[in-house]
Design a protein around this motif. Structure first.
Motif, PDB file in Angstrom:
ATOM      1  N   ILE A  40       0.870  -1.174   0.000  1.00  0.00           N
ATOM      2  CA  ILE A  40       0.000   0.000   0.000  1.00  0.00           C
ATOM      3  C   ILE A  40       0.908   1.225   0.000  1.00  0.00           C
ATOM      4  O   ILE A  40       1.843   1.304   0.802  1.00  0.00           O
ATOM      5  N   VAL A  41       0.640   2.185  -0.888  1.00  0.00           N
ATOM      6  CA  VAL A  41       1.498   3.370  -0.984  1.00  0.00           C
ATOM      7  C   VAL A  41       0.665   4.634  -0.892  1.00  0.00           C
ATOM      8  O   VAL A  41      -0.233   4.872  -1.708  1.00  0.00           O
ATOM      9  N   GLY A  42       0.971   5.457   0.099  1.00  0.00           N
ATOM     10  CA  GLY A  42       0.573   6.856   0.112  1.00  0.00           C
ATOM     11  C   GLY A  42       1.796   7.633  -0.316  1.00  0.00           C
ATOM     12  O   GLY A  42       2.788   7.699   0.422  1.00  0.00           O
ATOM     13  N   ALA A  43       1.788   8.194  -1.496  1.00  0.00           N
ATOM     14  CA  ALA A  43       3.010   8.727  -2.106  1.00  0.00           C
ATOM     15  C   ALA A  43       3.424  10.065  -1.512  1.00  0.00           C
ATOM     16  O   ALA A  43       2.583  10.950  -1.311  1.00  0.00           O
ATOM     17  N   THR A  44       4.720  10.210  -1.240  1.00  0.00           N
ATOM     18  CA  THR A  44       5.275  11.522  -0.914  1.00  0.00           C
ATOM     19  C   THR A  44       5.129  12.445  -2.112  1.00  0.00           C
ATOM     20  O   THR A  44       4.805  13.623  -1.972  1.00  0.00           O
ATOM     21  N   ASN A  45       5.373  11.889  -3.289  1.00  0.00           N
ATOM     22  CA  ASN A  45       5.206  12.597  -4.553  1.00  0.00           C
ATOM     23  C   ASN A  45       4.858  11.541  -5.609  1.00  0.00           C
ATOM     24  O   ASN A  45       5.645  10.614  -5.833  1.00  0.00           O
ATOM     25  N   GLY A  46       3.682  11.691  -6.214  1.00  0.00           N
ATOM     26  CA  GLY A  46       3.191  10.655  -7.116  1.00  0.00           C
ATOM     27  C   GLY A  46       4.100  10.379  -8.293  1.00  0.00           C
ATOM     28  O   GLY A  46       4.256   9.228  -8.709  1.00  0.00           O
ATOM     29  N   ASP A  47       4.719  11.429  -8.839  1.00  0.00           N
ATOM     30  CA  ASP A  47       5.631  11.247  -9.971  1.00  0.00           C
ATOM     31  C   ASP A  47       6.948  10.634  -9.532  1.00  0.00           C
ATOM     32  O   ASP A  47       7.518   9.771 -10.214  1.00  0.00           O
ATOM     33  N   ALA A  48       7.447  11.080  -8.375  1.00  0.00           N
ATOM     34  CA  ALA A  48       8.765  10.638  -7.927  1.00  0.00           C
ATOM     35  C   ALA A  48       8.819   9.139  -7.652  1.00  0.00           C
ATOM     36  O   ALA A  48       9.845   8.488  -7.905  1.00  0.00           O
ATOM     37  N   VAL A  49       7.739   8.573  -7.144  1.00  0.00           N
ATOM     38  CA  VAL A  49       7.768   7.156  -6.762  1.00  0.00           C
ATOM     39  C   VAL A  49       7.246   6.235  -7.862  1.00  0.00           C
ATOM     40  O   VAL A  49       7.224   5.015  -7.682  1.00  0.00           O
ATOM     41  N   ARG A  50       6.864   6.810  -8.978  1.00  0.00           N
ATOM     42  CA  ARG A  50       6.255   5.987 -10.024  1.00  0.00           C
ATOM     43  C   ARG A  50       7.162   4.845 -10.473  1.00  0.00           C
ATOM     44  O   ARG A  50       6.727   3.685 -10.556  1.00  0.00           O
ATOM     45  N   ALA A  51       8.423   5.137 -10.748  1.00  0.00           N
ATOM     46  CA  ALA A  51       9.326   4.118 -11.297  1.00  0.00           C
ATOM     47  C   ALA A  51       9.506   2.958 -10.328  1.00  0.00           C
ATOM     48  O   ALA A  51       9.440   1.785 -10.719  1.00  0.00           O
ATOM     49  N   VAL A  52       9.729   3.248  -9.049  1.00  0.00           N
ATOM     50  CA  VAL A  52       9.973   2.163  -8.096  1.00  0.00           C
ATOM     51  C   VAL A  52       8.701   1.351  -7.860  1.00  0.00           C
ATOM     52  O   VAL A  52       8.767   0.131  -7.664  1.00  0.00           O
ATOM     53  N   VAL A  53       7.557   1.998  -7.924  1.00  0.00           N
ATOM     54  CA  VAL A  53       6.298   1.272  -7.794  1.00  0.00           C
ATOM     55  C   VAL A  53       6.118   0.320  -8.977  1.00  0.00           C
ATOM     56  O   VAL A  53       5.732  -0.846  -8.807  1.00  0.00           O
ATOM     57  N   GLU A  54       6.405   0.786 -10.161  1.00  0.00           N
ATOM     58  CA  GLU A  54       6.248  -0.065 -11.338  1.00  0.00           C
ATOM     59  C   GLU A  54       7.284  -1.193 -11.359  1.00  0.00           C
ATOM     60  O   GLU A  54       7.014  -2.269 -11.892  1.00  0.00           O
ATOM     61  N   GLN A  55       8.451  -0.955 -10.744  1.00  0.00           N
ATOM     62  CA  GLN A  55       9.414  -2.044 -10.588  1.00  0.00           C
ATOM     63  C   GLN A  55       8.847  -3.136  -9.689  1.00  0.00           C
ATOM     64  O   GLN A  55       8.984  -4.334  -9.970  1.00  0.00           O
ATOM     65  N   ALA A  56       8.199  -2.727  -8.605  1.00  0.00           N
ATOM     66  CA  ALA A  56       7.589  -3.707  -7.701  1.00  0.00           C
ATOM     67  C   ALA A  56       6.493  -4.487  -8.411  1.00  0.00           C
ATOM     68  O   ALA A  56       6.408  -5.720  -8.291  1.00  0.00           O
ATOM     69  N   VAL A  57       5.655  -3.778  -9.173  1.00  0.00           N
ATOM     70  CA  VAL A  57       4.599  -4.453  -9.924  1.00  0.00           C
ATOM     71  C   VAL A  57       5.209  -5.434 -10.923  1.00  0.00           C
ATOM     72  O   VAL A  57       4.700  -6.553 -11.116  1.00  0.00           O
ATOM     73  N   GLY A  58       6.311  -5.027 -11.544  1.00  0.00           N
ATOM     74  CA  GLY A  58       6.994  -5.904 -12.491  1.00  0.00           C
ATOM     75  C   GLY A  58       7.527  -7.175 -11.852  1.00  0.00           C
ATOM     76  O   GLY A  58       7.717  -8.189 -12.536  1.00  0.00           O
ATOM     77  N   ARG A  59       7.754  -7.124 -10.553  1.00  0.00           N
ATOM     78  CA  ARG A  59       8.218  -8.312  -9.821  1.00  0.00           C
ATOM     79  C   ARG A  59       7.044  -9.152  -9.320  1.00  0.00           C
ATOM     80  O   ARG A  59       7.231 -10.122  -8.603  1.00  0.00           O
ATOM     81  N   GLY A  60       5.835  -8.768  -9.704  1.00  0.00           N
ATOM     82  CA  GLY A  60       4.661  -9.536  -9.323  1.00  0.00           C
ATOM     83  C   GLY A  60       4.048  -9.142  -7.996  1.00  0.00           C
ATOM     84  O   GLY A  60       3.223  -9.874  -7.447  1.00  0.00           O
ATOM     85  N   ILE A  61       4.423  -7.969  -7.477  1.00  0.00           N
ATOM     86  CA  ILE A  61       3.888  -7.485  -6.207  1.00  0.00           C
ATOM     87  C   ILE A  61       2.828  -6.430  -6.500  1.00  0.00           C
ATOM     88  O   ILE A  61       3.147  -5.353  -7.003  1.00  0.00           O
ATOM     89  N   PRO A  62       1.563  -6.699  -6.223  1.00  0.00           N
ATOM     90  CA  PRO A  62       0.528  -5.701  -6.497  1.00  0.00           C
ATOM     91  C   PRO A  62       0.682  -4.498  -5.571  1.00  0.00           C
ATOM     92  O   PRO A  62       1.088  -4.624  -4.415  1.00  0.00           O
ATOM     93  N   VAL A  63       0.340  -3.318  -6.110  1.00  0.00           N
ATOM     94  CA  VAL A  63       0.448  -2.070  -5.356  1.00  0.00           C
ATOM     95  C   VAL A  63      -0.917  -1.382  -5.352  1.00  0.00           C
ATOM     96  O   VAL A  63      -1.564  -1.260  -6.393  1.00  0.00           O
ATOM     97  N   VAL A  64      -1.329  -0.937  -4.173  1.00  0.00           N
ATOM     98  CA  VAL A  64      -2.573  -0.191  -3.985  1.00  0.00           C
ATOM     99  C   VAL A  64      -2.220   1.216  -3.537  1.00  0.00           C
ATOM    100  O   VAL A  64      -1.442   1.393  -2.593  1.00  0.00           O
ATOM    101  N   GLY A  65      -2.764   2.217  -4.205  1.00  0.00           N
ATOM    102  CA  GLY A  65      -2.536   3.602  -3.806  1.00  0.00           C
ATOM    103  C   GLY A  65      -3.623   4.076  -2.866  1.00  0.00           C
ATOM    104  O   GLY A  65      -4.791   3.728  -3.024  1.00  0.00           O
ATOM    105  N   ILE A  66      -3.224   4.894  -1.874  1.00  0.00           N
ATOM    106  CA  ILE A  66      -4.194   5.440  -0.935  1.00  0.00           C
ATOM    107  C   ILE A  66      -4.011   6.944  -0.797  1.00  0.00           C
ATOM    108  O   ILE A  66      -2.901   7.414  -0.572  1.00  0.00           O
TER     109      ILE A  66
END
Length: 320
Positions: A90-116
């Motif tokens: 679950i991610v509440g982003a400090t900055n939505g653009d700044a964390v985009r790449a690392v979030v998509e890396q996690a998704v690419g590893r098969g880890i679902p991400v939920v934004g709040i």
């Protein structure tokens, strides 16, 4: 007085929780990347998520970035959660653009991400959970305009840039004033982090720059507390009316003291519950609600006693 409960809208989410909990291995955990646990909002969101985690028998791993400006810290924390192999994040982003790449890396590893609330700016999220932030700004505009008699100068303590919630609330406030209260003029807008001390300093400056100021919009209750302190010190209360959002214990006290015109309210605890429930479903590869939006309400000093706080704010003695 009849109490009007604020109801958690995720009945489907509750059913999902019951059906998915057994499917998640007991040695798995769900991560929660939090922008700032000094914020009353995030304390309440974590409380809601922890309630659901305990009910499901799943570990919730909480990592606090320590402030909205600490995107590099949050990026490292999301990387850490992914390396731990958590079942979902679950991610509440400090900055939505700044964390985009690392979030998509996690998704690419098969880890679902939920934004709040302030989700990462990615179309690869399993789900997003939020309040109707535009409506929160709209409700504040109507309240503040009425409180100052439909005309006069107001200033906006609009919250941090790069966060969807602050941008949407500010947009709702400005556009509603333009449509419904053209006699109200916005003379200043500050995009500070959600910080009481920073709001206090800026509001102190406004007391000098704007002698005719009639009202202040604050994006959160913590910022509103700084504004109220500055206006009281300058002898500008109650001539200057202040509106806020979030309904933290701070806002409840300000409303009791009649130092706020109103606060627009979101179901913060319910958002934490819903985010965890969607993350649990995604981790178990069960259906999710891609977009969960919980309705906004307005609370004034006169309606304070009618609010059921169970889905709104963490208990005063709760510590994450």
């Amino acid at each position: 007085m009849t109490r009007s409960p604020i109801r958690f809208a995720g009945s489907l989410a509750a059913l999902l929780l019951l059906s998915t909990a057994p499917a998640l291995a007991q040695d798995k955990a769900i991560g929660f990347a939090i922008p700032n646990l000094a914020s009353s909002f995030w304390i309440s969101a974590v409380y809601g998520a922890e309630q659901e985690a305990k009910a499901a028998g799943v570990t919730l791993v909480k990592l606090n970035a320590g402030g909205d400006a600490n995107s590099s810290q949050q990026i490292a924390q999301i990387q850490d959660l992914a390396q731990r192999g958590v079942a979902a994040i679950i991610v509440g982003a400090t900055n939505g653009d700044a964390v985009r790449a690392v979030v998509e890396q996690a998704v690419g590893r098969g880890i679902p991400v939920v934004g709040i609330s302030s989700p990462p700016n990615s179309d690869r999220l399993s789900a997003t959970v939020s309040a109707d932030h535009y409506d929160m700004g709209r409700l504040q505009a109507r309240c503040l305009a009425q409180a100052i008699g439909g005309k006069g100068e107001v200033a906006m303590m609009a919250g941090p840039t790069g966060q969807a919630w602050s941008d949407l609330r500010a947009k709702g406030f400005r556009e509603t004033l333009a449509k419904e209260a053209p006699g109200v003029t916005v003379v200043a807008e500050s995009r500070l982090a959600d910080n009481r001390n920073a709001a206090l300093t800026t509001a102190e400056d406004w007391t000098q720059r704007f002698p005719d100021l009639k009202g202040v919009y604050a994006a959160t209750d913590d910022m509103a507390a700084g504004v109220v302190a500055a206006m009281k010190a300058a002898g500008r209360m109650p001539a200057v009316r202040v509106s806020a959002s979030n309904f933290s214990p701070t806002a409840q006290q300000l409303l009791k003291d009649r130092e706020l015109a109103c606060t627009s309210i979101q179901q913060v605890v319910a958002q934490g519950r819903a985010a965890f429930t969607q993350a649990l479903a995604a981790a178990a590869k069960k259906p999710v609600e891609a977009k969960v939006v919980l309705p906004a309400l307005l609370v004034t000093s006169d309606t304070l006693g009618e609010v059921d706080l169970s889905s709104v704010v963490a208990p005063a003695d709760y510590r994450p």
